[in-house]
Design a protein around this motif. Structure first.
Motif, short mmCIF file in Angstrom:
data_model
loop_
_atom_site.label_atom_id
_atom_site.label_comp_id
_atom_site.label_asym_id
_atom_site.label_seq_id
_atom_site.Cartn_x
_atom_site.Cartn_y
_atom_site.Cartn_z
N ASN A 62 42.64 36.04 43.70
CA ASN A 62 43.78 35.13 43.84
C ASN A 62 44.16 34.48 42.51
N GLY A 63 44.10 35.25 41.44
CA GLY A 63 44.49 34.75 40.12
C GLY A 63 43.43 33.94 39.41
N GLN A 64 42.26 33.76 40.02
CA GLN A 64 41.17 33.01 39.40
C GLN A 64 40.22 33.98 38.71
N PRO A 65 39.90 33.77 37.43
CA PRO A 65 38.93 34.64 36.78
C PRO A 65 37.54 34.39 37.36
N ILE A 66 36.85 35.46 37.73
CA ILE A 66 35.55 35.31 38.39
C ILE A 66 34.53 36.30 37.80
N VAL A 67 33.27 35.99 38.08
CA VAL A 67 32.18 36.94 37.85
C VAL A 67 31.42 37.05 39.17
N ALA A 68 31.05 38.28 39.53
CA ALA A 68 30.23 38.53 40.71
C ALA A 68 28.79 38.67 40.24
N SER A 69 27.91 37.89 40.81
CA SER A 69 26.50 37.96 40.43
C SER A 69 25.96 39.36 40.71
N PRO A 70 25.16 39.90 39.79
CA PRO A 70 24.60 41.23 40.02
C PRO A 70 23.50 41.23 41.09
N LEU A 71 23.02 40.06 41.49
CA LEU A 71 21.94 40.02 42.47
C LEU A 71 22.46 39.99 43.91
N TYR A 72 23.06 38.88 44.32
CA TYR A 72 23.50 38.74 45.71
C TYR A 72 25.01 38.74 45.86
N LYS A 73 25.72 39.00 44.77
CA LYS A 73 27.16 39.22 44.75
C LYS A 73 28.03 37.99 45.00
N GLN A 74 27.49 36.78 44.89
CA GLN A 74 28.35 35.60 44.97
C GLN A 74 29.31 35.62 43.80
N HIS A 75 30.50 35.07 44.02
CA HIS A 75 31.54 35.02 42.99
C HIS A 75 31.62 33.61 42.43
N PHE A 76 31.62 33.50 41.10
CA PHE A 76 31.73 32.21 40.44
C PHE A 76 33.02 32.17 39.63
N ASN A 77 33.77 31.08 39.78
CA ASN A 77 34.99 30.88 39.02
C ASN A 77 34.59 30.63 37.56
N LEU A 78 35.15 31.41 36.65
CA LEU A 78 34.77 31.29 35.24
C LEU A 78 35.35 30.06 34.56
N GLU A 79 36.35 29.44 35.17
CA GLU A 79 36.93 28.22 34.59
C GLU A 79 36.20 26.96 35.05
N THR A 80 35.73 26.97 36.31
CA THR A 80 35.14 25.76 36.88
C THR A 80 33.65 25.88 37.18
#
Length: 108
Positions: A62-80
Motif C-alpha cells: 500500500n505504498g509503504q516501504p517494507i521488509v519481510a523478516s526472513p524468519l517468520y515473514k512479519q513485515h516491518f515499515n522501513l520508515e516507522t
C-alpha cells in the motif's frame, strides 16, 4: 542530529539490505534503486529473536516501504519500524540520508 558516515552508496546492494555496525548497534540498511532512497532500521527481529532483518525481502505494501523478516515473514515499515501484522511491535527506525555518495545515519 548527529549524522554518522556508514558506507558509500556503492557499497549497498540495489533492492536489498546490508548490515552495518553503528556505535555498537547492528543496523539494517536498505536501498531502493528505482527511487534512490535508503532506509535504516534495527537489524534485530523481535519475533525470531535474531539479528536478521538485513537479509529480508524488501518491497512495498500500500505504498509503504517494507521488509519481510526472513524468519517468520512479519513485515516491518522501513520508515516507522512498526510491524504490519502486529502494530504493538515496533523496532527502531533511523533517519538516513545520502550526501556526496556517502550513506549517513543518525541513531540518536
Amino acid at each position: 542530529m548527529a549524522w554518522l558516515d556508514v558506507c558509500s552508496v556503492t557499497d549497498l546492494q540495489p533492492n536489498s539490505g546490508v548490515c552495518a555496525l553503528v556505535q555498537g548497534q547492528q543496523v539494517a540498511v536498505f536501498y531502493f534503486a528505482d527511487t534512490k532512497e535508503a532506509y535504516a532500521i534495527s537489524n534485530f527481529d523481535p519475533f525470531g529473536q535474531a539479528n536478521v532483518l538485513s537479509r529480508g525481502l524488501i518491497g512495498d505494501i500500500n505504498g509503504q516501504p517494507i521488509v519481510a523478516s526472513p524468519l517468520y515473514k512479519q513485515h516491518f515499515n522501513l520508515e516507522t519500524g512498526v510491524c504490519l501484522e502486529d502494530e504493538t511491535m515496533k523496532i527502531p527506525a533511523y533517519p538516513v540520508r545520502v550526501v556526496d555518495g556517502n550513506v549517513q545515519i543518525d541513531i540518536g
